[in-house]
Design a protein around this motif. Structure first.
Motif, PDB file in Angstrom:
ATOM      1  N   LEU A   1      41.353  49.363  36.173  1.00 40.02           N
ATOM      2  CA  LEU A   1      40.723  48.590  37.236  1.00 40.02           C
ATOM      3  C   LEU A   1      41.718  48.296  38.354  1.00 40.02           C
ATOM      4  O   LEU A   1      41.429  48.499  39.537  1.00 40.02           O
ATOM      5  CB  LEU A   1      40.167  47.275  36.679  1.00 40.02           C
ATOM      6  CG  LEU A   1      39.615  46.310  37.724  1.00 40.02           C
ATOM      7  CD1 LEU A   1      38.239  46.753  38.193  1.00 40.02           C
ATOM      8  CD2 LEU A   1      39.561  44.898  37.166  1.00 40.02           C
ATOM      9  N   LEU A   2      42.905  47.846  37.981  1.00 39.65           N
ATOM     10  CA  LEU A   2      43.916  47.518  38.982  1.00 39.65           C
ATOM     11  C   LEU A   2      44.360  48.759  39.759  1.00 39.65           C
ATOM     12  O   LEU A   2      44.550  48.697  40.978  1.00 39.65           O
ATOM     13  CB  LEU A   2      45.117  46.838  38.314  1.00 39.65           C
ATOM     14  CG  LEU A   2      44.812  45.456  37.739  1.00 39.65           C
ATOM     15  CD1 LEU A   2      45.988  44.956  36.906  1.00 39.65           C
ATOM     16  CD2 LEU A   2      44.450  44.468  38.828  1.00 39.65           C
ATOM     17  N   GLU A   3      44.492  49.873  39.089  1.00 38.34           N
ATOM     18  CA  GLU A   3      44.874  51.114  39.769  1.00 38.34           C
ATOM     19  C   GLU A   3      43.766  51.569  40.717  1.00 38.34           C
ATOM     20  O   GLU A   3      44.040  52.023  41.826  1.00 38.34           O
ATOM     21  CB  GLU A   3      45.196  52.212  38.755  1.00 38.34           C
ATOM     22  CG  GLU A   3      45.610  53.535  39.378  1.00 38.34           C
ATOM     23  CD  GLU A   3      46.887  53.470  40.210  1.00 38.34           C
ATOM     24  OE1 GLU A   3      47.143  54.438  40.947  1.00 38.34           O
ATOM     25  OE2 GLU A   3      47.634  52.470  40.145  1.00 38.34           O
ATOM     26  N   ASP A   4      42.516  51.440  40.286  1.00 37.70           N
ATOM     27  CA  ASP A   4      41.379  51.798  41.126  1.00 37.70           C
ATOM     28  C   ASP A   4      41.397  50.974  42.413  1.00 37.70           C
ATOM     29  O   ASP A   4      41.264  51.510  43.518  1.00 37.70           O
ATOM     30  CB  ASP A   4      40.086  51.563  40.341  1.00 37.70           C
ATOM     31  CG  ASP A   4      38.853  52.106  41.032  1.00 37.70           C
ATOM     32  OD1 ASP A   4      38.979  52.987  41.899  1.00 37.70           O
ATOM     33  OD2 ASP A   4      37.746  51.655  40.685  1.00 37.70           O
ATOM     34  N   PHE A   5      41.570  49.663  42.286  1.00 40.37           N
ATOM     35  CA  PHE A   5      41.643  48.802  43.467  1.00 40.37           C
ATOM     36  C   PHE A   5      42.864  49.126  44.316  1.00 40.37           C
ATOM     37  O   PHE A   5      42.791  49.133  45.542  1.00 40.37           O
ATOM     38  CB  PHE A   5      41.683  47.327  43.054  1.00 40.37           C
ATOM     39  CG  PHE A   5      40.337  46.676  43.054  1.00 40.37           C
ATOM     40  CD1 PHE A   5      39.902  45.953  44.145  1.00 40.37           C
ATOM     41  CD2 PHE A   5      39.499  46.802  41.960  1.00 40.37           C
ATOM     42  CE1 PHE A   5      38.655  45.356  44.149  1.00 40.37           C
ATOM     43  CE2 PHE A   5      38.251  46.214  41.955  1.00 40.37           C
ATOM     44  CZ  PHE A   5      37.827  45.485  43.048  1.00 40.37           C
TER      45      PHE A   5
END
Length: 164
Positions: A6-10
């Protein structure tokens, strides 16, 4: 959902767009006009994909915030939500689905866009990436001065929902 994913996607999509805008804005302001077009996705309007939905909804907020802050500098900011779009990956994905179903890629696509199918849209076919590009070019043109802070669904009329 895995926190790191999730953090990488954002970080890649949302924060990447923010960094790009931040780098470009001084040059656009100096020129006295400019265009920012964020390419998001319909996951913002469809529940089910936590990462994509949250990221793309945040894109809409970023778009409107920048539009409000930059409009008086002659800079418009808009967002495009492409729906199911034909890209260079589409043929392979349709072929894989066709193999699994024991049919042809053309039959899979026809079924996807048949009336009543969950993937169907008002135009009865997949949107082509060139059509999304055409919309982007329009938003970047001198003819699009009155459009800012908006979100356009480039999905061939795929949803029955009304957005106002």
């Amino acid at each position: 959902i895995v926190d790191e994913d999730l953090l990488e996607d954002f970080n890649v999509k949302y924060v990447g767009a923010l960094r790009t805008a931040r780098a470009a804005i001084p040059y656009l302001e100096k020129a006295g006009w400019g265009r920012i077009v964020n390419i998001s996705g319909l996951n913002a309007r469809i529940a089910g994909n936590l990462s994509g939905g949250a990221r793309n909804t945040s894109f809409v907020h970023l778009t409107k915030t920048l539009a409000n802050q930059l409009g008086r500098s002659g800079i418009t900011v808009n967002c495009i939500h492409p729906g199911i779009t034909r890209t260079e990956r589409t043929a392979g994905m349709l072929a894989a689905r066709a193999d699994k179903a024991g049919t042809t890629p053309e039959a899979v696509e026809a079924k996807d866009f048949a009336e009543g199918s969950p993937r169907a849209n008002a135009i009865g076919r997949m949107v082509d990436a060139s059509e999304v590009a055409d919309l982007t070019v329009f938003l970047c043109s001198e003819k699009a001065w009155c459009l800012t802070g908006g979100t356009l669904a480039a999905d061939g009329g795929g949803s029955s929902a009304v957005y106002y």
